[in-house]
Design a protein around this motif. Structure first.
Motif, PDB file in Angstrom:
ATOM      1  N   VAL A 154     -38.887  14.992  15.936  1.00 21.06           N
ATOM      2  CA  VAL A 154     -39.988  15.626  15.183  1.00 21.06           C
ATOM      3  C   VAL A 154     -39.392  16.710  14.344  1.00 21.06           C
ATOM      4  CG1 VAL A 154     -42.204  16.399  14.640  1.00 21.06           C
ATOM      5  CG2 VAL A 154     -41.741  14.525  16.425  1.00 21.06           C
ATOM      6  N   PRO A 155     -38.961  16.949  13.053  1.00 19.59           N
ATOM      7  CA  PRO A 155     -38.270  17.803  12.618  1.00 19.59           C
ATOM      8  C   PRO A 155     -39.220  19.336  12.489  1.00 19.59           C
ATOM      9  CG  PRO A 155     -38.931  16.576  10.931  1.00 19.59           C
ATOM     10  CD  PRO A 155     -39.088  15.855  12.211  1.00 19.59           C
ATOM     11  N   GLY A 156     -38.723  20.636  12.391  1.00 21.68           N
ATOM     12  CA  GLY A 156     -39.461  21.609  12.259  1.00 21.68           C
ATOM     13  C   GLY A 156     -40.347  21.861  11.058  1.00 21.68           C
ATOM     14  N   GLY A 157     -39.879  21.236  10.038  1.00 17.50           N
ATOM     15  CA  GLY A 157     -40.688  21.098   8.835  1.00 17.50           C
ATOM     16  C   GLY A 157     -41.913  20.177   8.776  1.00 17.50           C
ATOM     17  N   TYR A 158     -41.968  19.221   9.739  1.00 17.31           N
ATOM     18  CA  TYR A 158     -43.082  18.387   9.720  1.00 17.31           C
ATOM     19  C   TYR A 158     -44.528  19.285  10.122  1.00 17.31           C
ATOM     20  CZ  TYR A 158     -46.349  14.843  11.113  1.00 17.31           C
ATOM     21  OH  TYR A 158     -47.619  13.877  11.223  1.00 17.31           O
ATOM     22  N   ARG A 159     -45.273  18.895   8.834  1.00 21.35           N
ATOM     23  CA  ARG A 159     -46.722  19.589   8.918  1.00 21.35           C
ATOM     24  C   ARG A 159     -47.879  18.652   8.779  1.00 21.35           C
ATOM     25  NH1 ARG A 159     -43.612  22.836  10.748  1.00 21.35           N
ATOM     26  NH2 ARG A 159     -43.203  24.959  10.161  1.00 21.35           N
ATOM     27  N   GLY A 160     -47.680  17.706   9.113  1.00 20.94           N
ATOM     28  CA  GLY A 160     -48.738  16.555   9.077  1.00 20.94           C
ATOM     29  C   GLY A 160     -48.660  15.850   7.807  1.00 20.94           C
ATOM     30  N   GLN A 161     -47.502  16.219   6.728  1.00 18.56           N
ATOM     31  CA  GLN A 161     -47.601  15.553   5.426  1.00 18.56           C
ATOM     32  C   GLN A 161     -46.698  14.030   5.666  1.00 18.56           C
ATOM     33  OE1 GLN A 161     -45.494  17.793   6.695  1.00 18.56           O
ATOM     34  NE2 GLN A 161     -43.467  18.019   6.052  1.00 18.56           N
ATOM     35  N   PRO A 162     -46.980  13.219   4.662  1.00 17.04           N
ATOM     36  CA  PRO A 162     -46.180  11.885   5.031  1.00 17.04           C
ATOM     37  C   PRO A 162     -44.772  11.997   4.912  1.00 17.04           C
ATOM     38  CG  PRO A 162     -48.151  11.587   3.506  1.00 17.04           C
ATOM     39  CD  PRO A 162     -48.034  13.130   3.817  1.00 17.04           C
ATOM     40  N   VAL A 163     -44.097  11.427   5.912  1.00 17.61           N
ATOM     41  CA  VAL A 163     -42.589  11.865   6.015  1.00 17.61           C
ATOM     42  C   VAL A 163     -41.988  10.315   6.154  1.00 17.61           C
ATOM     43  CG1 VAL A 163     -42.475  14.044   6.629  1.00 17.61           C
ATOM     44  CG2 VAL A 163     -42.867  12.294   8.248  1.00 17.61           C
ATOM     45  N   PRO A 164     -40.807  10.318   6.036  1.00 16.92           N
ATOM     46  CA  PRO A 164     -40.105   8.786   6.529  1.00 16.92           C
ATOM     47  C   PRO A 164     -39.742   8.724   7.940  1.00 16.92           C
ATOM     48  CG  PRO A 164     -38.796   9.873   4.698  1.00 16.92           C
ATOM     49  CD  PRO A 164     -39.593  11.180   5.303  1.00 16.92           C
ATOM     50  N   LEU A 165     -39.775   7.556   8.512  1.00 22.31           N
ATOM     51  CA  LEU A 165     -39.315   7.370   9.981  1.00 22.31           C
ATOM     52  C   LEU A 165     -38.154   6.416  10.116  1.00 22.31           C
ATOM     53  CD1 LEU A 165     -39.850   7.138  13.002  1.00 22.31           C
ATOM     54  CD2 LEU A 165     -41.290   5.248  12.520  1.00 22.31           C
ATOM     55  N   ILE A 166     -36.899   6.915  10.959  1.00 22.14           N
ATOM     56  CA  ILE A 166     -35.994   6.085  10.907  1.00 22.14           C
ATOM     57  C   ILE A 166     -35.821   5.522  12.359  1.00 22.14           C
ATOM     58  CG2 ILE A 166     -33.418   5.640  10.993  1.00 22.14           C
ATOM     59  CD1 ILE A 166     -33.271   7.785   8.773  1.00 22.14           C
ATOM     60  N   VAL A 167     -35.749   4.365  12.925  1.00 20.41           N
ATOM     61  CA  VAL A 167     -35.628   4.070  14.349  1.00 20.41           C
ATOM     62  C   VAL A 167     -34.262   3.742  14.305  1.00 20.41           C
ATOM     63  CG1 VAL A 167     -36.530   1.980  15.711  1.00 20.41           C
ATOM     64  CG2 VAL A 167     -38.028   2.989  14.112  1.00 20.41           C
ATOM     65  N   MET A 168     -33.631   4.184  15.409  1.00 15.18           N
ATOM     66  CA  MET A 168     -32.279   4.109  15.806  1.00 15.18           C
ATOM     67  C   MET A 168     -32.068   3.301  17.047  1.00 15.18           C
ATOM     68  SD  MET A 168     -30.514   5.842  13.388  1.00 15.18           S
ATOM     69  CE  MET A 168     -29.073   6.524  14.013  1.00 15.18           C
ATOM     70  N   LEU A 169     -31.259   2.133  17.196  1.00 13.83           N
ATOM     71  CA  LEU A 169     -30.885   1.463  18.238  1.00 13.83           C
ATOM     72  C   LEU A 169     -29.558   1.807  18.626  1.00 13.83           C
ATOM     73  CD1 LEU A 169     -32.845  -2.170  16.980  1.00 13.83           C
ATOM     74  CD2 LEU A 169     -33.656   0.045  18.408  1.00 13.83           C
ATOM     75  N   HIS A 170     -29.311   2.088  20.019  1.00 13.56           N
ATOM     76  CA  HIS A 170     -28.081   2.389  20.342  1.00 13.56           C
ATOM     77  C   HIS A 170     -27.400   1.400  20.682  1.00 13.56           C
ATOM     78  CE1 HIS A 170     -29.360   1.713  24.591  1.00 13.56           C
ATOM     79  NE2 HIS A 170     -30.496   2.047  24.149  1.00 13.56           N
ATOM     80  N   GLY A 171     -25.985   1.439  21.214  1.00 14.25           N
ATOM     81  CA  GLY A 171     -25.099   0.246  21.393  1.00 14.25           C
ATOM     82  C   GLY A 171     -25.142   0.080  23.107  1.00 14.25           C
ATOM     83  N   CYS A 172     -24.420  -0.917  23.542  1.00 14.95           N
ATOM     84  CA  CYS A 172     -24.162  -1.064  25.125  1.00 14.95           C
ATOM     85  C   CYS A 172     -23.803   0.181  25.764  1.00 14.95           C
ATOM     86  CB  CYS A 172     -23.267  -2.072  25.245  1.00 14.95           C
ATOM     87  SG  CYS A 172     -24.014  -3.677  24.541  1.00 14.95           S
ATOM     88  N   THR A 173     -24.474   0.429  26.907  1.00 17.43           N
ATOM     89  CA  THR A 173     -23.828   1.683  27.870  1.00 17.43           C
ATOM     90  C   THR A 173     -24.261   2.989  27.252  1.00 17.43           C
ATOM     91  OG1 THR A 173     -21.584   2.161  27.075  1.00 17.43           O
ATOM     92  CG2 THR A 173     -21.865   0.356  28.555  1.00 17.43           C
ATOM     93  N   GLN A 174     -24.870   3.060  26.319  1.00 19.14           N
ATOM     94  CA  GLN A 174     -25.244   4.211  25.800  1.00 19.14           C
ATOM     95  C   GLN A 174     -26.904   4.344  25.990  1.00 19.14           C
ATOM     96  OE1 GLN A 174     -24.468   3.764  21.240  1.00 19.14           O
ATOM     97  NE2 GLN A 174     -22.951   5.285  21.332  1.00 19.14           N
ATOM     98  N   ASN A 175     -27.411   5.718  25.516  1.00 20.22           N
ATOM     99  CA  ASN A 175     -28.862   5.943  25.704  1.00 20.22           C
ATOM    100  C   ASN A 175     -29.202   6.988  24.666  1.00 20.22           C
ATOM    101  OD1 ASN A 175     -28.310   8.805  26.293  1.00 20.22           O
ATOM    102  ND2 ASN A 175     -27.742   8.126  28.283  1.00 20.22           N
ATOM    103  N   PRO A 176     -30.468   7.056  24.332  1.00 16.08           N
ATOM    104  CA  PRO A 176     -31.116   7.886  23.140  1.00 16.08           C
ATOM    105  C   PRO A 176     -30.285   9.163  23.166  1.00 16.08           C
ATOM    106  CG  PRO A 176     -32.915   6.777  24.305  1.00 16.08           C
ATOM    107  CD  PRO A 176     -31.657   6.631  25.404  1.00 16.08           C
ATOM    108  N   ASP A 177     -30.076   9.859  24.084  1.00 11.49           N
ATOM    109  CA  ASP A 177     -29.633  11.108  23.807  1.00 11.49           C
ATOM    110  C   ASP A 177     -28.230  11.121  23.428  1.00 11.49           C
ATOM    111  OD1 ASP A 177     -31.635  12.916  24.733  1.00 11.49           O
ATOM    112  OD2 ASP A 177     -31.295  12.237  26.702  1.00 11.49           O
ATOM    113  N   ASP A 178     -27.334  10.159  24.113  1.00 12.95           N
ATOM    114  CA  ASP A 178     -25.955   9.759  23.817  1.00 12.95           C
ATOM    115  C   ASP A 178     -25.956   9.489  22.228  1.00 12.95           C
ATOM    116  OD1 ASP A 178     -23.324   9.238  23.351  1.00 12.95           O
ATOM    117  OD2 ASP A 178     -23.485   7.403  25.002  1.00 12.95           O
ATOM    118  N   PHE A 179     -26.820   8.693  21.686  1.00 11.56           N
ATOM    119  CA  PHE A 179     -26.597   8.080  20.345  1.00 11.56           C
ATOM    120  C   PHE A 179     -27.042   9.110  19.359  1.00 11.56           C
ATOM    121  CE2 PHE A 179     -28.236   4.447  17.414  1.00 11.56           C
ATOM    122  CZ  PHE A 179     -26.960   4.334  16.798  1.00 11.56           C
TER     123      PHE A 179
END
Length: 424
Positions: free
Chosen positions: A162-187
Motif C-alpha cells: 500500500v503506497p504512502g500516497g494512498y488516502r482512501g481515494q480510488p486507485v489502481p491495483l496490480i496483481v503480480m504472480l511470481h515464477g517457480c521457486t520464487q515468493n512474493p518478497d523475491d518477486f
C-alpha cells in the motif's frame, strides 16, 4: 528425443499416481539411458536425497519458510527457473519438464550418481532437486503487509503493498504472480514494482503459491482444473483480487494482473477467464491461455510453443482477451520464445506498427503494436534480443532478472495506465 521421452513421462506419471514412486523414477532413469522397459534392470531403491525429497514433501503440512527456498545464481542467461515442474500434495507430479542443460556444479548435496543423472538428462529433472540447496531470500519489504485469503476452491497467503500516497481515494491495483521457486518478497524485489507503485500511487498484491500445491511453488497454469472461471487456482487469485478491492478504494476499471514464467501463463489464464475483472494483462516469459492441459502437453508447449486450442473452456467463456502486453527474451531456453507470439496470436489481432531500440549498455529490443477489431492499439509484443528466462530490466536483488533492460515493470505500468476497463 520426443518419441523416446514422452512415453516414459506418461508411464512415470501413471506409476506415480498409483503410489509406485520408486518404479516411476526408474522409468525416467531408463529413458535417460535409452533403454526400453523390457530391457531394463529391476527397479532399485531410490537414492537417499531423492527419497528424502519425496518424504519431506509428503509429510509437509505447511509451506516451507521462504528462507529455506532453493535459490539459484541471479542473472538472465544462466538461471532457468525450473518452470513448471513440481509435486502436488501427496507427491504426484504436476509440472512440465523444461528443456536444456544444467550448469556444471549446480547440484550440491546430491550423490555423484544423481548429479550425473541430472546432467545427462538436462534441465528436465532440474526441478526435482529444487529445495535441496538452502539459500538466502531478499529482505522483506517492510512496506508490504502479510495477509491470507480463503475461498471455496482453496486458500493462499499474499503480500500487499500500500503506497504512502494512498488516502482512501480510488486507485489502481496490480496483481503480480511470481515464477517457480520464487515468493512474493523475491518477486517484489526483482521486479521493482513497489517503487513504481509508490511513485504512481497504486496497490500491488503478490499471491504466494505453496509447496503443498506445487513442490517448486509454480502456479499450476497447465492443469485444466486450475485454469477456468470459478475453478481452482484461477478462482483463488480472482477471489483474492476481489477481497482487496472490497477492503480498499480500488478503481474497478483499473485492476490488472501480470506474471513471470508460470505466473505469466497463469496471468494469461486469468485474463481469459475473468475479462470482467482484469482490465489488462502482462505476460512475461509465459504462455497463452489454455496452452496445456496436463504434464506432457505442458512439456511440449514449453519446448516448442503452443497455441490456444480451438473450443477450449477458456475460449468458451465468451469474451475477448483483455488488452495484453508480452515480454519474451530470444535466448529463453526454458519457455520457447514462440510462446510470446502465441499469446498475441490467440487474440486474433492485426499488426499496427513496429519499433526498435536498444538500452544503453544493454539489450536491443523490438516492440510490435497490434490493434483489435475496433482499431485500438490494445496489444504489445516486446522481443528482447539476447535475454534469457528472466524479468527484463529487473533488479538483481531478486531472482531471474536481467538488469540489461528494457524495464518491463515500467512498460507494463505505462500500458496498464493506458488501458482502463471500457465504460459500459
Amino acid at each position: 528425443m520426443r518419441s523416446k521421452l514422452l512415453p516414459g513421462v506418461i508411464e512415470a506419471t501413471r506409476l506415480t499416481g498409483a503410489g509406485r514412486l520408486g518404479e516411476a523414477v526408474a522409468v525416467i532413469q531408463r529413458n535417460l539411458r535409452g533403454e526400453a522397459a523390457a530391457e531394463s534392470a529391476p527397479t532399485r531403491a531410490l537414492e537417499p536425497p531423492t527419497l528424502d525429497l519425496v518424504a519431506e514433501h509428503v509429510a509437509e503440512a505447511e509451506p516451507r519458510p521462504a528462507s529455506g527456498e532453493a535459490r539459484r545464481e541471479r542473472g538472465a542467461q544462466e538461471t532457468p527457473s525450473g518452470f513448471p515442474s513440481g509435486f502436488a500434495a501427496g507427491g504426484l507430479p504436476t509440472g512440465g519438464l523444461p528443456t536444456g542443460g544444467l550448469p556444471t556444479g549446480s547440484l550440491p548435496g546430491l550423490s555423484e550418481g544423481l548429479r550425473d543423472l541430472a546432467q545427462r538428462f538436462g534441465r528436465p529433472l532440474g526441478p526435482l532437486f529444487d529445495g535441496l540447496t538452502p539459500g538466502s531470500s531478499p529482505a522483506p519489504d517492510l512496506g508490504m503487509e502479510e495477509r491470507s485469503f480463503a475461498g471455496a476452491t482453496g486458500q493462499r497467503g499474499y503480500k500487499l503493498y500500500v503506497p504512502g500516497g494512498y488516502r482512501g481515494q480510488p486507485v489502481p491495483l496490480i496483481v503480480m504472480l511470481h515464477g517457480c521457486t520464487q515468493n512474493p518478497d523475491d518477486f517484489a524485489a526483482g521486479t521493482g514494482m513497489n517503487r513504481i507503485a509508490e511513485a504512481e500511487t497504486f496497490l500491488v498484491a503478490y499471491p504466494a503459491q505453496t509447496a503443498a500445491a506445487n513442490h517448486a511453488r509454480c502456479w499450476n497454469w497447465f492443469n485444466t482444473a486450475d485454469q477456468g472461471r470459478d475453478r481452482g487456482e484461477a478462482a483463488i487469485v480472482a477471489g483474492l483480487t476481489r477481497a482487496v478491492m472490497a477492503e480498499f478504494a480500488i478503481d474497478p476499471r483499473r485492476v490488472y494482473v501480470a506474471g513471470l514464467s508460470a505466473g505469466g501463463a497463469a496471468a494469461a489464464n486469468l485474463g481469459a477467464a475473468y475479462p470482467d475483472l482484469y482490465a489488462a494483462v502482462g505476460v512475461h516469459s509465459g504462455l497463452c491461455a489454455g496452452a496445456a492441459h496436463d504434464l506432457p502437453s505442458a512439456m511440449m508447449a514449453m519446448r516448442q510453443g503452443a497455441a490456444a486450442p480451438q473450443g477450449s473452456a477458456l475460449q468458451q467463456a465468451g469474451a475477448a482477451m483483455p488488452p495484453t502486453i508480452v515480454f519474451h527474451g530470444t535466448r529463453d531456453t526454458t519457455v520457447h520464445p514462440r510462446n510470446g507470439a502465441q499469446v498475441i496470436a490467440a487474440a486474433a489481432v492485426s499488426e499496427l506498427r513496429r519499433e526498435a531500440g536498444q538500452v544503453s549498455g544493454g539489450h536491443s529490443w523490438q516492440r510490435t503494436i497490434y490493434r483489435d477489431a475496433q482499431g485500438h492499439p490494445d496489444f504489445e509484443h516486446w522481443v528482447i534480443e539476447g535475454s534469457g528466462h528472466a524479468w527484463s530490466g529487473g533488479d538483481p536483488a531478486g531472482s531471474y532478472t536481467d538488469p540489461q533492460g528494457p524495464d518491463a515493470s515500467r512498460e507494463m505500468w505505462r500500458f496498464f495506465a493506458e488501458h482502463p476497463m471500457p465504460r459500459e
